[in-house]
Design a protein around this motif. Structure first.
Motif, mmCIF file in Angstrom:
data_model
loop_
_atom_site.group_PDB
_atom_site.id
_atom_site.type_symbol
_atom_site.label_atom_id
_atom_site.label_comp_id
_atom_site.label_asym_id
_atom_site.label_seq_id
_atom_site.Cartn_x
_atom_site.Cartn_y
_atom_site.Cartn_z
ATOM 1 N N TYR A 170 -5.424 -4.529 -1.913
ATOM 2 C CA TYR A 170 -5.023 -3.227 -1.388
ATOM 3 C C TYR A 170 -6.098 -2.681 -0.461
ATOM 4 O O TYR A 170 -7.275 -2.930 -0.658
ATOM 5 C CB TYR A 170 -4.798 -2.227 -2.526
ATOM 6 C CG TYR A 170 -3.552 -2.491 -3.321
ATOM 7 C CD1 TYR A 170 -2.340 -1.893 -2.978
ATOM 8 C CD2 TYR A 170 -3.574 -3.343 -4.422
ATOM 9 C CE1 TYR A 170 -1.191 -2.140 -3.703
ATOM 10 C CE2 TYR A 170 -2.429 -3.594 -5.149
ATOM 11 C CZ TYR A 170 -1.236 -2.985 -4.787
ATOM 12 O OH TYR A 170 -0.102 -3.233 -5.510
ATOM 13 N N SER A 171 -5.654 -1.890 0.501
ATOM 14 C CA SER A 171 -6.565 -1.219 1.425
ATOM 15 C C SER A 171 -6.603 0.262 1.058
ATOM 16 O O SER A 171 -5.572 0.949 1.146
ATOM 17 C CB SER A 171 -6.080 -1.389 2.866
ATOM 18 O OG SER A 171 -6.699 -0.435 3.702
ATOM 19 N N ALA A 172 -7.769 0.754 0.670
ATOM 20 C CA ALA A 172 -7.903 2.168 0.315
ATOM 21 C C ALA A 172 -7.531 3.055 1.498
ATOM 22 O O ALA A 172 -6.878 4.091 1.320
ATOM 23 C CB ALA A 172 -9.327 2.460 -0.150
ATOM 24 N N ASP A 173 -7.901 2.658 2.695
ATOM 25 C CA ASP A 173 -7.576 3.458 3.883
ATOM 26 C C ASP A 173 -6.065 3.565 4.075
ATOM 27 O O ASP A 173 -5.545 4.635 4.377
ATOM 28 C CB ASP A 173 -8.220 2.872 5.135
ATOM 29 C CG ASP A 173 -9.735 3.030 5.160
ATOM 30 O OD1 ASP A 173 -10.258 3.911 4.442
ATOM 31 O OD2 ASP A 173 -10.396 2.268 5.895
ATOM 32 N N SER A 174 -5.359 2.453 3.888
ATOM 33 C CA SER A 174 -3.901 2.469 4.040
ATOM 34 C C SER A 174 -3.243 3.306 2.951
ATOM 35 O O SER A 174 -2.318 4.071 3.227
ATOM 36 C CB SER A 174 -3.328 1.045 3.978
ATOM 37 O OG SER A 174 -3.682 0.325 5.119
ATOM 38 N N ILE A 175 -3.734 3.183 1.736
ATOM 39 C CA ILE A 175 -3.176 3.967 0.641
ATOM 40 C C ILE A 175 -3.345 5.456 0.941
ATOM 41 O O ILE A 175 -2.408 6.238 0.767
ATOM 42 C CB ILE A 175 -3.838 3.602 -0.705
ATOM 43 C CG1 ILE A 175 -3.431 2.190 -1.127
ATOM 44 C CG2 ILE A 175 -3.461 4.609 -1.789
ATOM 45 C CD1 ILE A 175 -4.200 1.658 -2.319
ATOM 46 N N CYS A 176 -4.522 5.847 1.410
ATOM 47 C CA CYS A 176 -4.778 7.253 1.731
ATOM 48 C C CYS A 176 -3.868 7.739 2.862
ATOM 49 O O CYS A 176 -3.344 8.859 2.809
ATOM 50 C CB CYS A 176 -6.237 7.462 2.091
ATOM 51 S SG CYS A 176 -7.360 7.256 0.698
ATOM 52 N N MET A 177 -3.665 6.906 3.861
ATOM 53 C CA MET A 177 -2.795 7.266 4.977
ATOM 54 C C MET A 177 -1.363 7.472 4.489
ATOM 55 O O MET A 177 -0.730 8.482 4.801
ATOM 56 C CB MET A 177 -2.831 6.180 6.052
ATOM 57 C CG MET A 177 -1.902 6.448 7.228
ATOM 58 S SD MET A 177 -1.714 5.016 8.314
ATOM 59 C CE MET A 177 -0.767 3.906 7.280
ATOM 60 N N TYR A 178 -0.870 6.519 3.700
ATOM 61 C CA TYR A 178 0.498 6.630 3.184
ATOM 62 C C TYR A 178 0.625 7.781 2.190
ATOM 63 O O TYR A 178 1.657 8.449 2.133
ATOM 64 C CB TYR A 178 0.940 5.328 2.516
ATOM 65 C CG TYR A 178 1.238 4.226 3.495
ATOM 66 C CD1 TYR A 178 2.131 4.408 4.560
ATOM 67 C CD2 TYR A 178 0.635 2.979 3.367
ATOM 68 C CE1 TYR A 178 2.408 3.381 5.454
ATOM 69 C CE2 TYR A 178 0.911 1.951 4.261
ATOM 70 C CZ TYR A 178 1.792 2.162 5.299
ATOM 71 O OH TYR A 178 2.083 1.152 6.179
ATOM 72 N N PHE A 179 -0.423 8.034 1.413
ATOM 73 C CA PHE A 179 -0.387 9.130 0.451
ATOM 74 C C PHE A 179 -0.139 10.457 1.176
ATOM 75 O O PHE A 179 0.666 11.277 0.727
ATOM 76 C CB PHE A 179 -1.680 9.209 -0.359
ATOM 77 C CG PHE A 179 -1.714 10.387 -1.286
ATOM 78 C CD1 PHE A 179 -1.091 10.311 -2.525
ATOM 79 C CD2 PHE A 179 -2.334 11.570 -0.920
ATOM 80 C CE1 PHE A 179 -1.078 11.404 -3.378
ATOM 81 C CE2 PHE A 179 -2.337 12.666 -1.767
ATOM 82 C CZ PHE A 179 -1.704 12.581 -2.996
ATOM 83 N N ASP A 213 0.839 -1.199 0.000
ATOM 84 C CA ASP A 213 0.000 0.000 0.000
ATOM 85 C C ASP A 213 0.878 1.255 0.000
ATOM 86 O O ASP A 213 0.562 2.240 -0.663
ATOM 87 C CB ASP A 213 -0.929 0.020 1.214
ATOM 88 C CG ASP A 213 -1.966 -1.097 1.186
ATOM 89 O OD1 ASP A 213 -2.218 -1.646 0.103
ATOM 90 O OD2 ASP A 213 -2.510 -1.407 2.245
ATOM 91 N N TYR A 214 1.976 1.210 0.726
ATOM 92 C CA TYR A 214 2.926 2.326 0.750
ATOM 93 C C TYR A 214 3.478 2.579 -0.653
ATOM 94 O O TYR A 214 3.511 3.714 -1.121
ATOM 95 C CB TYR A 214 4.064 2.031 1.737
ATOM 96 C CG TYR A 214 5.151 3.070 1.714
ATOM 97 C CD1 TYR A 214 5.038 4.233 2.464
ATOM 98 C CD2 TYR A 214 6.282 2.894 0.931
ATOM 99 C CE1 TYR A 214 6.025 5.200 2.439
ATOM 100 C CE2 TYR A 214 7.278 3.857 0.894
ATOM 101 C CZ TYR A 214 7.145 5.009 1.648
ATOM 102 O OH TYR A 214 8.122 5.967 1.611
ATOM 103 N N HIS A 215 3.897 1.523 -1.307
ATOM 104 C CA HIS A 215 4.469 1.665 -2.652
ATOM 105 C C HIS A 215 3.428 2.159 -3.649
ATOM 106 O O HIS A 215 3.755 2.915 -4.573
ATOM 107 C CB HIS A 215 5.099 0.345 -3.107
ATOM 108 C CG HIS A 215 6.264 -0.050 -2.263
ATOM 109 N ND1 HIS A 215 7.459 0.633 -2.278
ATOM 110 C CD2 HIS A 215 6.406 -1.032 -1.340
ATOM 111 C CE1 HIS A 215 8.294 0.075 -1.415
ATOM 112 N NE2 HIS A 215 7.680 -0.926 -0.835
ATOM 113 N N LYS A 216 2.186 1.765 -3.479
ATOM 114 C CA LYS A 216 1.117 2.266 -4.356
ATOM 115 C C LYS A 216 0.926 3.763 -4.128
ATOM 116 O O LYS A 216 0.717 4.521 -5.085
ATOM 117 C CB LYS A 216 -0.186 1.503 -4.106
ATOM 118 C CG LYS A 216 -1.301 1.840 -5.061
ATOM 119 C CD LYS A 216 -0.916 1.758 -6.537
ATOM 120 C CE LYS A 216 -0.733 0.359 -7.015
ATOM 121 N NZ LYS A 216 -0.443 0.293 -8.465
ATOM 122 N N ALA A 217 1.029 4.220 -2.886
ATOM 123 C CA ALA A 217 0.924 5.651 -2.590
ATOM 124 C C ALA A 217 2.076 6.424 -3.233
ATOM 125 O O ALA A 217 1.878 7.508 -3.790
ATOM 126 C CB ALA A 217 0.895 5.883 -1.077
#
Length: 113
Positions: free
Chosen positions: A39-48, A3-7
Protein backbone atom coordinates in the motif's frame (compact mmCIF):
# COMPACT_ATOMS: atom_id res chain seq x y z
CA UNK A 1 -6.86 0.57 -6.76
CA UNK A 2 -6.65 -1.32 -3.47
CA UNK A 3 -5.51 1.96 -1.85
CA UNK A 4 -8.93 3.41 -2.68
CA UNK A 5 -10.69 0.49 -1.02
CA UNK A 6 -8.47 0.82 2.06
CA UNK A 7 -9.50 4.50 2.29
CA UNK A 8 -13.17 3.47 2.10
CA UNK A 9 -12.55 0.91 4.86
CA UNK A 10 -10.92 3.63 6.98
CA UNK A 11 -13.92 5.94 6.61
CA UNK A 12 -16.35 3.15 7.46
CA UNK A 13 -14.30 2.08 10.49
CA UNK A 14 -13.97 5.66 11.76
CA UNK A 15 -17.69 6.37 11.27
CA UNK A 16 -18.63 3.26 13.25
CA UNK A 17 -16.11 4.01 15.99
CA UNK A 18 -17.28 7.62 16.31
CA UNK A 19 -20.89 6.45 16.53
CA UNK A 20 -19.97 3.94 19.27
CA UNK A 21 -18.26 6.75 21.19
CA UNK A 22 -21.19 9.12 20.73
CA UNK A 23 -19.04 11.57 18.75
CA UNK A 24 -20.15 13.57 15.72
CA UNK A 25 -16.79 14.51 14.15
CA UNK A 26 -13.65 12.49 13.50
CA UNK A 27 -10.62 14.75 13.79
CA UNK A 28 -7.77 12.28 13.31
CA UNK A 29 -7.23 8.73 12.10
CA UNK A 30 -3.98 6.97 13.03
CA UNK A 31 -2.85 4.27 10.62
CA UNK A 32 0.16 1.98 10.32
CA UNK A 33 1.57 1.24 6.85
CA UNK A 34 4.36 -1.28 6.48
CA UNK A 35 7.02 -0.77 3.85
CA UNK A 36 6.21 -4.19 2.33
CA UNK A 37 2.43 -3.97 2.73
CA UNK A 38 1.84 -3.21 -0.93
CA UNK A 39 0.00 0.00 0.00
CA UNK A 40 1.00 3.60 -0.60
CA UNK A 41 0.33 5.88 2.37
CA UNK A 42 0.23 8.89 0.04
CA UNK A 43 -2.43 7.26 -2.15
CA UNK A 44 -4.49 6.20 0.84
CA UNK A 45 -4.41 9.77 2.18
CA UNK A 46 -5.40 11.18 -1.22
CA UNK A 47 -8.32 8.77 -1.56
CA UNK A 48 -9.33 9.29 2.07
CA UNK A 49 -9.80 12.99 1.42
CA UNK A 50 -12.06 12.14 -1.53
CA UNK A 51 -14.17 9.40 0.08
CA UNK A 52 -14.57 11.20 3.40
CA UNK A 53 -16.35 14.20 1.84
CA UNK A 54 -19.80 14.62 3.33
CA UNK A 55 -19.11 12.22 6.22
CA UNK A 56 -18.14 12.68 9.88
CA UNK A 57 -14.58 12.10 8.68
CA UNK A 58 -14.43 15.05 6.32
CA UNK A 59 -11.40 17.20 7.14
CA UNK A 60 -9.88 14.61 9.49
CA UNK A 61 -6.11 14.41 9.65
CA UNK A 62 -4.59 11.08 8.67
CA UNK A 63 -1.55 10.33 10.81
CA UNK A 64 0.65 7.67 9.19
CA UNK A 65 3.15 5.58 11.11
CA UNK A 66 5.57 3.99 8.64
CA UNK A 67 7.08 0.62 9.56
CA UNK A 68 10.30 -0.58 7.94
CA UNK A 69 10.44 -4.15 6.74
CA UNK A 70 12.49 -6.48 8.89
CA UNK A 71 14.23 -9.75 8.20
CA UNK A 72 14.56 -12.50 10.76
CA UNK A 73 17.49 -14.84 11.06
CA UNK A 74 16.36 -18.49 11.00
CA UNK A 75 19.50 -19.44 12.94
CA UNK A 76 19.61 -17.02 15.89
CA UNK A 77 16.21 -15.30 15.64
CA UNK A 78 17.66 -11.77 15.29
CA UNK A 79 15.30 -9.20 13.71
CA UNK A 80 17.07 -6.65 11.53
CA UNK A 81 16.55 -4.19 8.70
CA UNK A 82 17.89 -5.37 5.38
CA UNK A 83 20.67 -3.32 3.89
CA UNK A 84 20.64 -2.76 0.15
CA UNK A 85 21.67 -6.00 -1.59
CA UNK A 86 22.58 -7.66 1.73
CA UNK A 87 20.47 -10.23 3.55
CA UNK A 88 23.01 -11.51 6.08
CA UNK A 89 22.21 -11.43 9.79
CA UNK A 90 24.44 -8.86 11.50
CA UNK A 91 24.76 -11.20 14.49
CA UNK A 92 25.67 -14.56 12.93
CA UNK A 93 25.91 -14.04 9.15
CA UNK A 94 23.07 -16.42 8.18
CA UNK A 95 20.82 -15.23 5.37
CA UNK A 96 17.64 -13.78 6.84
CA UNK A 97 14.05 -14.50 5.91
CA UNK A 98 11.13 -12.09 5.60
CA UNK A 99 9.24 -11.45 8.82
CA UNK A 100 5.72 -10.09 9.34
CA UNK A 101 7.16 -6.74 10.46
CA UNK A 102 6.68 -4.23 7.67
CA UNK A 103 3.74 -6.02 6.03
CA UNK A 104 1.04 -4.47 8.20
CA UNK A 105 -1.70 -2.08 7.11
CA UNK A 106 -4.04 -1.22 9.94
CA UNK A 107 -5.96 1.49 11.73
CA UNK A 108 -4.52 2.11 15.20
CA UNK A 109 -7.33 4.37 16.30
CA UNK A 110 -9.25 7.58 15.85
CA UNK A 111 -9.68 10.87 17.65
CA UNK A 112 -13.12 12.44 17.63
CA UNK A 113 -15.18 15.18 19.23
Amino acid sequence: MHDYHKAVDMVNFAKEKAEQLGKSKVTKINIVVGESSGYSADSICMYFKEVSEGTVCEGAEVNVKHVKSMLQCPNCGELYARKLMHYECPKCGTEGEPSKIGTEIEIEGIEAE
